[in-house]
Motif scaffolding. Sequence first.
Motif, short mmCIF file in Angstrom:
data_model
loop_
_atom_site.label_atom_id
_atom_site.label_comp_id
_atom_site.label_asym_id
_atom_site.label_seq_id
_atom_site.Cartn_x
_atom_site.Cartn_y
_atom_site.Cartn_z
N ASP A 156 0.78 -1.24 0.00
CA ASP A 156 0.00 0.00 0.00
C ASP A 156 0.82 1.29 0.00
OD1 ASP A 156 -2.37 -1.29 -0.11
OD2 ASP A 156 -2.84 -1.12 2.03
N ALA A 157 1.98 1.28 0.66
CA ALA A 157 2.72 2.53 0.83
C ALA A 157 2.93 3.26 -0.49
CB ALA A 157 4.07 2.25 1.48
N ALA A 158 3.16 2.49 -1.57
CA ALA A 158 3.46 3.11 -2.86
C ALA A 158 2.23 3.79 -3.48
CB ALA A 158 4.02 2.07 -3.83
N LEU A 159 1.03 3.47 -2.99
CA LEU A 159 -0.18 4.08 -3.57
C LEU A 159 -0.19 5.58 -3.34
CD1 LEU A 159 -3.01 1.63 -2.48
CD2 LEU A 159 -1.94 1.80 -4.73
N PHE A 160 0.36 6.00 -2.22
CA PHE A 160 0.23 7.41 -1.85
C PHE A 160 1.58 8.09 -1.72
CE2 PHE A 160 -3.24 4.88 -0.08
CZ PHE A 160 -4.27 5.39 -0.84
N ALA A 161 2.60 7.51 -2.36
CA ALA A 161 3.93 8.10 -2.27
C ALA A 161 3.96 9.45 -2.98
CB ALA A 161 4.96 7.16 -2.89
N ALA A 162 4.89 10.30 -2.57
CA ALA A 162 4.97 11.63 -3.16
C ALA A 162 5.49 11.58 -4.60
CB ALA A 162 5.89 12.52 -2.32
N ASP A 163 6.23 10.53 -4.94
CA ASP A 163 6.79 10.39 -6.28
C ASP A 163 5.69 10.00 -7.26
OD1 ASP A 163 8.06 9.63 -8.60
OD2 ASP A 163 9.61 8.45 -7.61
N PHE A 164 5.49 10.82 -8.31
CA PHE A 164 4.37 10.54 -9.21
C PHE A 164 4.56 9.25 -10.00
CE2 PHE A 164 7.19 13.10 -11.86
CZ PHE A 164 7.13 12.45 -13.09
N ARG A 165 5.77 8.69 -10.01
CA ARG A 165 5.99 7.43 -10.72
C ARG A 165 5.76 6.21 -9.84
NH1 ARG A 165 9.83 10.49 -13.66
NH2 ARG A 165 9.41 10.41 -15.90
N ALA A 166 5.49 6.41 -8.53
CA ALA A 166 5.37 5.27 -7.62
C ALA A 166 4.26 4.28 -8.02
CB ALA A 166 5.18 5.75 -6.18
N PRO A 167 3.06 4.76 -8.41
CA PRO A 167 2.02 3.78 -8.80
C PRO A 167 2.43 2.96 -10.01
CG PRO A 167 1.04 5.95 -8.43
CD PRO A 167 2.53 6.14 -8.39
N GLU A 168 3.08 3.60 -10.98
CA GLU A 168 3.55 2.90 -12.17
C GLU A 168 4.50 1.77 -11.78
OE1 GLU A 168 5.52 5.54 -14.88
OE2 GLU A 168 6.20 3.92 -16.20
N ARG A 169 5.42 2.07 -10.86
CA ARG A 169 6.38 1.06 -10.41
C ARG A 169 5.69 -0.06 -9.65
NH1 ARG A 169 9.85 5.30 -8.21
NH2 ARG A 169 10.92 6.19 -10.00
N LEU A 170 4.74 0.32 -8.79
CA LEU A 170 4.03 -0.70 -8.00
C LEU A 170 3.27 -1.65 -8.92
CD1 LEU A 170 3.06 -1.86 -5.29
CD2 LEU A 170 1.16 -0.23 -5.36
N PHE A 171 2.58 -1.09 -9.90
CA PHE A 171 1.82 -1.92 -10.83
C PHE A 171 2.76 -2.89 -11.54
CE2 PHE A 171 -0.42 -3.17 -14.62
CZ PHE A 171 -1.75 -3.25 -14.21
N ALA A 172 3.88 -2.37 -12.02
CA ALA A 172 4.83 -3.21 -12.74
C ALA A 172 5.38 -4.32 -11.84
CB ALA A 172 5.98 -2.36 -13.29
N GLN A 173 5.72 -3.96 -10.60
CA GLN A 173 6.27 -4.95 -9.67
C GLN A 173 5.27 -6.06 -9.38
OE1 GLN A 173 7.43 -3.13 -6.01
NE2 GLN A 173 9.34 -2.35 -6.85
N LEU A 174 4.02 -5.66 -9.08
CA LEU A 174 3.03 -6.67 -8.72
C LEU A 174 2.69 -7.54 -9.92
CD1 LEU A 174 0.65 -4.65 -6.36
CD2 LEU A 174 2.37 -6.36 -5.73
N MET A 175 2.62 -6.95 -11.09
CA MET A 175 2.34 -7.71 -12.30
C MET A 175 3.48 -8.69 -12.56
SD MET A 175 0.01 -7.01 -14.90
CE MET A 175 -0.16 -7.41 -16.64
N GLN A 176 4.70 -8.21 -12.36
CA GLN A 176 5.87 -9.03 -12.63
C GLN A 176 5.98 -10.17 -11.63
OE1 GLN A 176 9.35 -6.52 -12.86
NE2 GLN A 176 9.88 -7.46 -14.79
N VAL A 177 5.79 -9.85 -10.35
CA VAL A 177 5.92 -10.89 -9.34
C VAL A 177 4.75 -11.87 -9.47
CG1 VAL A 177 4.71 -9.82 -7.39
CG2 VAL A 177 6.69 -11.22 -6.96
N GLY A 178 3.58 -11.37 -9.82
CA GLY A 178 2.43 -12.25 -10.04
C GLY A 178 2.67 -13.18 -11.21
N GLY A 179 3.39 -12.69 -12.21
CA GLY A 179 3.69 -13.48 -13.39
C GLY A 179 4.59 -14.68 -13.09
N ARG A 180 5.20 -14.70 -11.90
CA ARG A 180 6.04 -15.85 -11.53
C ARG A 180 5.19 -17.06 -11.23
NH1 ARG A 180 9.04 -15.07 -14.22
NH2 ARG A 180 8.79 -12.87 -14.56
N SER A 181 3.91 -16.85 -10.87
CA SER A 181 3.10 -17.97 -10.41
C SER A 181 2.31 -18.57 -11.55
CB SER A 181 2.14 -17.52 -9.30
OG SER A 181 1.06 -16.83 -9.88
#
Length: 665
Positions: free
Chosen positions: A491-516
């Motif tokens: 959750d922390a990345a949802l409200f981070a001050a960096d405007f690119r944080a949601p983009e990174r979070l989405f990519a990370q979760l998609m990527q890690v999810g893709g492992r399964s």
Amino acid sequence: MSIVRIALDLPLPRLFDYLAPEASAEDIGYRVSVPFGRGTRIGIIIDWLTTSDQPADKLKPVTVILRDMPRLPDHWLALCEFCARYYQAPLGEVTAFALPPLLRQGKLPKAKKASAALGTPIAEPTLPPLLAAQQTAVAAIIRADSFQTFLLHGVTGSGKTEVYLRAIEAVLARGGQALMLVPEIALTPQLEGRVRARFPQARIVIANSSVSDAARARGFLAALDGTAEIVLGTRLAVFTPLPRLRLILVDEEHDASFKQQDGVRYSARDLAIWRAHQCNCPIVLGSATPSLETFYHATVSRYRLLELPERAVAEAPPGVRTVDTRREKLQEGLSAALISAITLRLERGEQSLVFLNRRGYAPVLACAACGWISRCLHCAANMVVHLADKRLRCHHCGGERAIPHACPDCGNINLQPFGRGTQRVEAALIERFPQARVLRVDRDSANSPKKWQALLTSIHAGEVDILIGTQMLAKGHDFPKLTLVGAISADAALFAADFRAPERLFAQLMQVGGRSGRADLPGEVLIQTEYPTHPLYQALIDHDYARFAKSQLDDRRTAGFPPFTFQALLRAESPAIEDAVAFLAHARTLGEHIATTIDENHLTLYDPVPMRMQRLMALERAQLLVESTNRPALQHFLSLWHLDLHSAKRPRTLRWHLDVDPLEF
Ligand SMILES: [Zn+2]
Ligand SMILES: [Zn+2]
């Protein structure tokens, strides 16, 4: 007169003229040794002239022109010149950086003993059949015989690599060279294996920082003289000279590691696009979660979008669901739903992965009696508790010390670790599942390529039941028995001050999810969150990258962020914050003056501000943002401004740099 103009590795925005009576225009691109100060330096001849701006009696003769290595070709010099111009870096720093260390020092690698002859002929590998979308993509790339940028958008397992290999095959068949960039060294061995198996006869060069100096220099020279056909490497590989370059591939193009964060702050992906344009060949940017810049270019048809919607190896993508943790008391960060999902995997003999992007045991050690916390003395950051070796460590400067037995301020012996990192969750998993084999994978447990390979091998061999790991695990590895991914603390990345944080979070979760759920076992992804209805998670549940990207782009358009504006940051660091801010304020005044001489309507210079992490390694840091809706206007401005900055007065202890298209604020 015969004068050579030379790029030297110095932090000065200029070239240096030397006398060279024997030289001619044919010597442009040779390395050269010249006297400088009290010593000698190695540079590269950029130009040959008959007159100099310097008085002739001030010019020194070159020591020797090093003609023992082929000339660096025009296309390579042009790439370096573009990089220097675009990123406002001295050309000498760029050319030095772009050369392998040995060549930079004026040396040559020793010839390698001829390796055992290719004895037995190697069987032609049998090619896997292509899905329809793969066929379309391959055909489009092969057909493109001039510059075109493709976005190859395909989820994990959709067969992007097979598309790359087919495109390389076509290039080699026509006698061309191919360049392939990957974000991380850790990914090269696996890909290298696939490329070598597919092209057993081809000369393949690996270019990354883990390759020995001699091998790097040999690879560079083999690419330069055209004997190497495939160059595979991390961002620095973009500087490999390739006279017959016919194809560039950038895998995981969204990855932030393509942007160098120190020295010459270039983006290898963006330079690769410029290079493809320069040599008039196609470039393929591949990703399951393209950067918003790239996706935007595809939506306005500047890039051609190639979609791989299906998974080539599994029938269904993993089922994603959120676990609402608002009303639940978690057990060491783990929800009941996640615990029972792991239990189920243990019963079935399958693997689970708990994803937490924070290493160490706990982010901070604190004293409840007096409020002391484990701050780093050199940075505006807390020291992380590493219980495994009983140390406190700063993840920013690397500073460390023993965990104190008592509070340094009040003597309280009951110090508490707050929050949780991978080590703490590992301990919790071991306690909760004593019969399971738990393995932690992060930069502490995999701190060498050898250890990393050993971890991967034991995961593959099925010697692990539960993995706990950071994003290290997320990239490009197939774990056939992994069927569950649980993301905690996203959750922390949802409200981070960096405007690119949601983009990174989405990519990370998609990527890690893709492992399964690869092979024939369906996968499941559980995301623990206090915001289960958040649009980012909803888009993940629907596997709808495009919806997420479009809503993010709408937000960015409204807010005036990239890709709708272009940015550059001027950063200054100094022992005293006042000096850093004062330098930036002066820089702003200089900039405003320049802006009035060009078209100032296009430019915004913001106020200097201390950086979010103001103190790093005992230096105070501040920055100034320049923004424009017009890239050429920004470039023009920067080219004038950075000259002013070089000549501006500043305290000796102050350092500054420009970061064009910054990714981190
Ligand atoms: Zn205390
Ligand atoms: Zn520190």
